[in-house]
Design a protein around this motif. Structure first.
Motif, PDB file in Angstrom:
ATOM      1  N   VAL A 112       4.257   0.652   3.303  1.00 21.04           N
ATOM      2  CA  VAL A 112       3.912   1.897   4.003  1.00 21.04           C
ATOM      3  C   VAL A 112       2.688   2.534   3.363  1.00 21.04           C
ATOM      4  N   SER A 113       2.675   2.557   2.038  1.00 18.34           N
ATOM      5  CA  SER A 113       1.541   3.191   1.333  1.00 18.34           C
ATOM      6  C   SER A 113       0.258   2.445   1.610  1.00 18.34           C
ATOM      7  N   LEU A 114       0.357   1.123   1.598  1.00 13.74           N
ATOM      8  CA  LEU A 114      -0.836   0.297   1.835  1.00 13.74           C
ATOM      9  C   LEU A 114      -1.402   0.546   3.228  1.00 13.74           C
ATOM     10  N   ILE A 115      -0.517   0.519   4.213  1.00 17.71           N
ATOM     11  CA  ILE A 115      -0.976   0.730   5.594  1.00 17.71           C
ATOM     12  C   ILE A 115      -1.570   2.126   5.740  1.00 17.71           C
ATOM     13  N   THR A 116      -0.899   3.101   5.133  1.00 19.04           N
ATOM     14  CA  THR A 116      -1.410   4.480   5.220  1.00 19.04           C
ATOM     15  C   THR A 116      -2.774   4.596   4.564  1.00 19.04           C
ATOM     16  N   LEU A 117      -2.884   3.995   3.396  1.00 18.95           N
ATOM     17  CA  LEU A 117      -4.151   4.067   2.640  1.00 18.95           C
ATOM     18  C   LEU A 117      -5.286   3.427   3.429  1.00 18.95           C
ATOM     19  N   ILE A 118      -5.017   2.252   3.939  1.00 20.79           N
ATOM     20  CA  ILE A 118      -6.057   1.536   4.687  1.00 20.79           C
ATOM     21  C   ILE A 118      -6.427   2.293   5.950  1.00 20.79           C
ATOM     22  N   SER A 119      -5.440   2.823   6.646  1.00 25.04           N
ATOM     23  CA  SER A 119      -5.750   3.496   7.910  1.00 25.04           C
ATOM     24  C   SER A 119      -6.489   4.817   7.656  1.00 25.04           C
ATOM     25  N   MET A 120      -6.140   5.496   6.567  1.00 26.47           N
ATOM     26  CA  MET A 120      -6.820   6.779   6.305  1.00 26.47           C
ATOM     27  C   MET A 120      -8.213   6.561   5.735  1.00 26.47           C
TER      28      MET A 120
END
Lengths: 288, 267, 540
Positions: free
Chosen positions: B12-20
């Motif tokens: 979740v953190s990875l996806i959030t980081l990449i998307s933001m």
């Protein structure tokens, strides 16, 4: 006697809700943009008089309150008006199509519920975390898939496209059921019963499900509403000549007589399904 | 379980980081149309290929995930709160309040909201920016999507109202407010949480369908729902695995969020 | 008992064998036909039924675009253009056996021209006030007189399906190659061959070759494509370029590109005085330079390549080159020149500030384009136009709407800034577009219902359209309409974008299908379409 009183009260309430719902639907359609327009207005061959006549076709529907009252009067006399877009009596359209929708909704609901119940029972019996995760992921996957894509996939696999309804209903039913069962399974009397050696099947059938029967019945009522609403895009996508396709085509054409009739039908089904679920839940209620 | 939760949190953190943050990286322009390389598969320049007008799919996926991740949970939150207000509270109160709530919920489930959405679109200026249009779309979804959970919450709250432990607490002189807040609400949270997780992907998909009405996320802004809608043509026109990238991201994200934040699972 | 075995077996075999195999053509309609009354046909699906079942006096050959005799063996238009006399074919019967004659033509025209019917086909004949009169000269000769000259009069009868004056089946008794045998709403329309059809082929064999046509109703193009690729249907008309290219890769013998169709895509700006648009924006839209600049900034070659996969050509004007007679071949090719566009804008006082275009009042150039949702090609085109105009500093918002909302904005409320739509089912004769070009008309989209032409060029177009409507010789009409096309190309009330190709799907099992630009693109010669025996066995 009290059962009849309860029934009568619920029926009166249901009728009031249906009538109010019908009126609200009529208001929504009447004041939606595009009401009173017709694709024929873009036909360059039509004369100014013909265009005016097309605009006038919906003039009787502009005073929505009086139109609705008049429509109800006609309905009591057995008529539902004529569809402007399909140029047929609405009653005939509904009769031709309702069987199809009822069949596919019933089939899809039955499959969705059977699969959901089976998976919940299997997860309960085996206490298998991997199974539970798999089911969660599968229902999550189905929630993420557009109904159109599911319908196309089914057709690709030579299966009926309307089973996309199962993909719409199943994940919601399964998710709620598994959480309800899971939460009930942690109650102290269930834990105590398990400790005493009662089998998992017996626990589930005789202790857990009766405890959450009201929620299950409520979910049943709601899943009917879900399926009916989902039938609209699925039928429209797959070209199934049911009420859903009729509703979609009429919505695009702002065909008021059809939309009032279809809305009343959907509202009636929803109200009766939910009221029925409540009644069943109440009748089986144990004394406090 | 702990390992699974940790992995889920990392995902979740990875996806959030990449998307933001991904859109800040050079070369990840979701608007630029490379018209010499449209509808192409993966390449060195475009890792997930390009869409039908030559835009980088990866950039649009990153940006679309951000849009949907920010707005869909907010909409889901709105619907859950409304479901609580319209369903749980009257269900616990009982009597006329409960009957009125049932009627309102039945109507909410069956009225043709399609036309209300058309009215919303008609009231919005045509030059509303894509970001504002997206925010309004998801708000409307949240405001209209509470019917199903409200019904379930109402039934649940009703059962709790009639349960023995509540009767015992009431007989012991516990106030109505404390009863609801301390004893009933925790029992409603699992249902509310389940609804929240169901609503997120449902709203992401619903947003894509709203573009038929002029709502939804407007061009050139991408959204996960819009990318998922392309799956339909992808099945019949181009069976390219990159079509499924948006679906993959959404499923992974939703599943990971559930595993990361759900406290109790079936034991 | 043994003696009975053989006959019994033969009987059982006969019973078990499915009924005589029909040559049944199958393709899709995209929605239910709204009417079977040929006079009221206004939608494409009803038009399909009318084409396949209706007998007409004259038929426009979709391939040669020339008129050919059908139920009329000869015709003559009077010098004043008001009267047309038909010599009718003898010995023809309707599908129910009722004889065909002049009284049926009279009946049909009376019904069509009834002002209460509001028939689009009938309205096409309305050239002036007054009634049409029909004189039956002999049982097989009829003369129709109109109150005013009708341009291209004889060609209009291609749309007039003759109805029976005396048959109890009314409009269901037909003179065409097929009749409606069964209609299941929402599911299909089944047509069977007309046993009384008058046509024969050169060898004397009765036409049509096909026994039946089954038109299933399916709105989903993805499903249509799937079913076609599985040989469950035999034809697809007007295929999207995406599907065409995919099928072309998988089964190149199943698809045909018939070259530019008569259809076009275009956009226009709202110039109506009652427009709910800011006055400074209205000033932009009314400026020829502004419209020219927008047109110059749109890369039409890219639109053709990216959106249509090369199966389209940049449009030059209101008429497609596929319309062999009426297309003005002297029109210049549409140019893509963003520098020239900026120069034109500068003449009008626009300037670039930090990459954004502003007008002389300092207003940033921002406007919206509305189009109908659900049309993938159009959505992609508008996205590309948005990018093209961004390059010259214009900010464009794209709004896709459902069709009724769109019609409300462009025809009733005029609360839009720019719109993009397409022209389909275009007729060859420009007189059928009269209402688009006359400034007083409702369908003069950019500024309808003008009490007097707002500009000198619209006044000139009005004059020219009336000239071509009243002229009897085609050369005068052509000159007038050529000039209309030149004015439109110069003033750009409509910015024409592309003419898409006629892309069709044809099963290799079929013979006699010659795809053309004019609709119906595949089955225009339905009587001569047949299944090839060996291909039919393989395909089915």
């Amino acid at each position: 006697m009290s059962l009849w009183r309860t029934l009568a009260k619920r029926l009166i309430m249901a009728v009031i809700v249906i009538l109010v719902g019908g009126f609200l639907s009529a208001v929504l359609v009447r004041y939606a943009p595009g009401f009173g327009t017709d694709e024929r207005q873009l036909d360059a061959r039509l004369s100014a008089e013909s265009l005016q006549a097309i605009r006038d076709e919906s003039s009787a529907e502009r005073g929505i309150a009086s139109y609705y009252v008049e429509w109800l009067r006609k309905m009591l006399r057995g008529g539902l008006g004529d569809s402007r877009s399909m140029q047929k009596p609405v009653a005939q359209l509904l009769m031709e199509r309702s069987g199809i929708t009822l069949r596919i909704v019933a089939e899809s609901l039955a499959i969705a519920w059977m699969v959901a119940l089976f998976l919940v029972a299997a997860t309960w019996s085996t206490h298998s975390a991997p199974l539970e995760k798999t089911c969660t992921t599968a229902s999550g996957l189905l929630l993420c898939l557009p109904a159109g894509a599911v319908a196309l996939l089914l057709i690709l696999l030579n299966a009926p496209g309307y089973l996309a309804l199962v993909a719409v209903v199943f994940p919601k039913v399964h998710r709620y059921l598994s959480d309800l069962v899971g939460a009930t399974g942690r109650m102290s009397h269930i834990l105590a019963a398990r400790a005493k050696g009662i089998s998992e099947h017996r626990l589930l059938l005789w202790h857990v499900i009766p405890a959450i029967r009201r929620e299950i019945l409520a979910l049943g009522g709601v899943s009917i509403a879900l399926a009916l609403n989902a039938a609209i895009p699925v039928e429209a996508l797959c070209g199934i000549p049911g009420i859903g396709q009729l509703a979609w085509q009429s919505a695009l054409a702002r065909d008021l007589p059809v939309l009032i009739s279809v809305s009343l039908l959907v509202i009636a089904f929803t109200v009766l399904a939910n009221s029925g679920a409540d009644l069943l839940a109440d009748e089986r209620r144990q004394p406090a | 379980m702990k390992i699974a939760r940790m992995v889920a949190i990392v995902v979740v953190s990875l996806i959030t980081l990449i998307s933001m943050g991904g859109s800040l990286l050079p070369g990840f322009d979701y608007i630029r149309q490379d018209r010499k390389h449209f509808s192409e598969g993966p390449s060195y320049e475009h890792w997930l290929g390009t869409d039908a007008v030559g835009r980088d799919r990866l950039a649009r996926l990153i940006h679309g995930t951000r849009v949907s991740l920010l707005l869909a949970p907010a909409a889901a939150g709105i619907s859950v709160v409304l479901a609580f207000v319209v369903g749980a509270a009257p269900g616990f109160a009982g009597g006329v309040t409960e009957r009125m709530a049932k009627a309102i919920i039945d109507l909410a489930l069956s009225l043709p909201w399609f036309f209300l959405l058309l009215m919303v679109r008609a009231m919005l200026p045509l030059n509303t920016s894509p970001a504002v249009s997206a925010a309004i779309t998801f708000s409307v979804l949240g405001l209209l999507g509470w019917g199903v959970p409200a019904r379930i919450l109402l039934a649940r709250a009703r059962r709790l109202r009639q349960s023995e432990f509540v009767a015992l607490a009431r007989a012991g002189g516990v106030s109505h407010r404390r009863l609801f807040g301390v004893h009933v609400l925790p029992n409603l949270l699992p249902v509310m949480t389940a609804q929240f997780w169901i609503a997120v992907p449902v709203f992401i998909l619903a947003e894509a369908n709203l573009s038929l009405l002029g709502l939804g996320v407007a061009e050139p802004l991408p959204s996960l729902g819009g990318l998922l809608r392309d799956l339909e043509s992808g099945l019949s026109v181009r069976s390219d695995l990159c079509n499924f990238a948006a679906l993959f991201v959404l499923v992974v994200m939703v599943s990971s969020l559930q595993v990361a934040f759900m406290k109790h699972e079936v034991s | 008992m043994r003696r009975l075995m053989l006959p019994l077996c033969l009987l059982l075999l006969a019973l078990a064998t499915p009924g005589m195999c029909l040559d049944e053509l199958r393709f899709y309609l995209h929605s239910d036909p709204k009417t079977f009354n040929p006079g009221l046909v206004a939608d494409p699906d009803s038009e399909t039924i009318r084409y396949l079942t209706g007998g007409v006096l004259v038929r426009l050959n979709r391939q040669t675009q020339q008129l050919e005799p059908e139920l009329a063996t000869a015709w003559k238009v009077s010098k004043d253009g008001k009267t047309i006399t038909f010599q009718l074919r003898q010995g023809v019967r309707f599908s129910d056996g009722t004889p065909f004659g002049a009284q049926d033509v009279q009946f049909t025209m009376t019904v069509l021209m009834d002002p209460m019917l509001h028939s689009p086909t009938g309205d096409a004949f309305r050239s002036g006030q007054g009634k049409i009169s029909a004189a039956i000269l002999t049982p097989d000769r009829i003369s129709l007189t109109f109150p005013a000259p009708v341009a291209g009069l004889e060609k209009l009868f291609d749309q007039v399906a003759i109805m029976s004056a005396s048959s109890p089946k009314k409009e269901m008794a037909v003179l065409g190659p097929f009749y409606v045998a069964e209609y299941k709403p929402g599911a299909y329309v089944a047509l069977h061959r007309n046993p009384n059809y008058w046509k024969h082929d050169d060898a004397g064999r009765a036409l049509p070759y096909l026994d039946a046509v089954k038109l299933e109703i399916q709105s989903n193009r993805d499903i249509e494509m799937l079913k076609f690729s599985r040989n469950e249907i035999h034809l697809i008309n007007a295929m999207d370029a995406d599907y065409f290219d995919r099928l072309a890769r998988l089964a190149p013998d199943k698809v045909r590109d018939a070259g530019p169709s008569l259809d076009s895509e275009m956009m226009w700006f709202n110039q109506a005085s009652e427009a709910s648009v800011a006055s400074y924006k209205l000033e932009w839209f009314r400026s020829r330079n502004f419209r020219q600049a927008v047109s110059l900034s749109i890369n039409r070659d890219d639109l053709c390549k990216v959106v249509y996969g090369g199966h389209a050509i940049p449009a030059r004007g209101p008429v497609s080159p596929a319309n062999k007679y009426w297309f003005n071949s002297q029109l210049p090719q549409a140019r893509f020149d963003q520098e020239d566009a900026l120069r034109l804008l500068q003449e009008d006082g626009f300037r670039l500030v930090d990459g954004k275009l502003v007008d002389r009042g300092g207003h940033p150039v921002q406007f919206s384009i509305i189009t109908n949702a659900g049309n993938r090609s159009r959505e992609r085109m508008v996205s590309m136009i948005q990018a093209d105009l961004r390059a010259i500093g214009m900010q464009v918002n794209v709004v896709t709407l459902d069709f009724p909302s769109l019609i409300q904005r462009i025809s009733k409320a005029f609360n839009y800034e720019a719109a993009m739509l397409g022209l389909t089912n275009v007729e060859l004769d420009p007189n059928e577009q009269m209402n688009v070009w006359l400034s007083s008309s409702d369908q003069h989209q950019w500024n309808p219902r003008q009490s007097a032409p707002a500009t000198s060029w619209e006044a000139e177009i009005d004059r020219l359209m009336l000239v071509q409507a009243s002229a009897m010789d085609d050369k005068t009409r052509k000159r007038a309409f050529d000039r209309v096309q030149e004015i439109v190309a110069d003033e750009l009330p409509f910015i024409y974008l592309v003419n898409q190709n006629a892309l069709v799907g044809v099963s290799p099992a079929l013979q006699g299908v010659v795809p053309v630009a004019a609709r119906p693109q595949t089955y225009w010669d339905i009587e001569h379409i047949r299944f090839s025996v060996e291909r039919a066995n393989n395909a089915n």
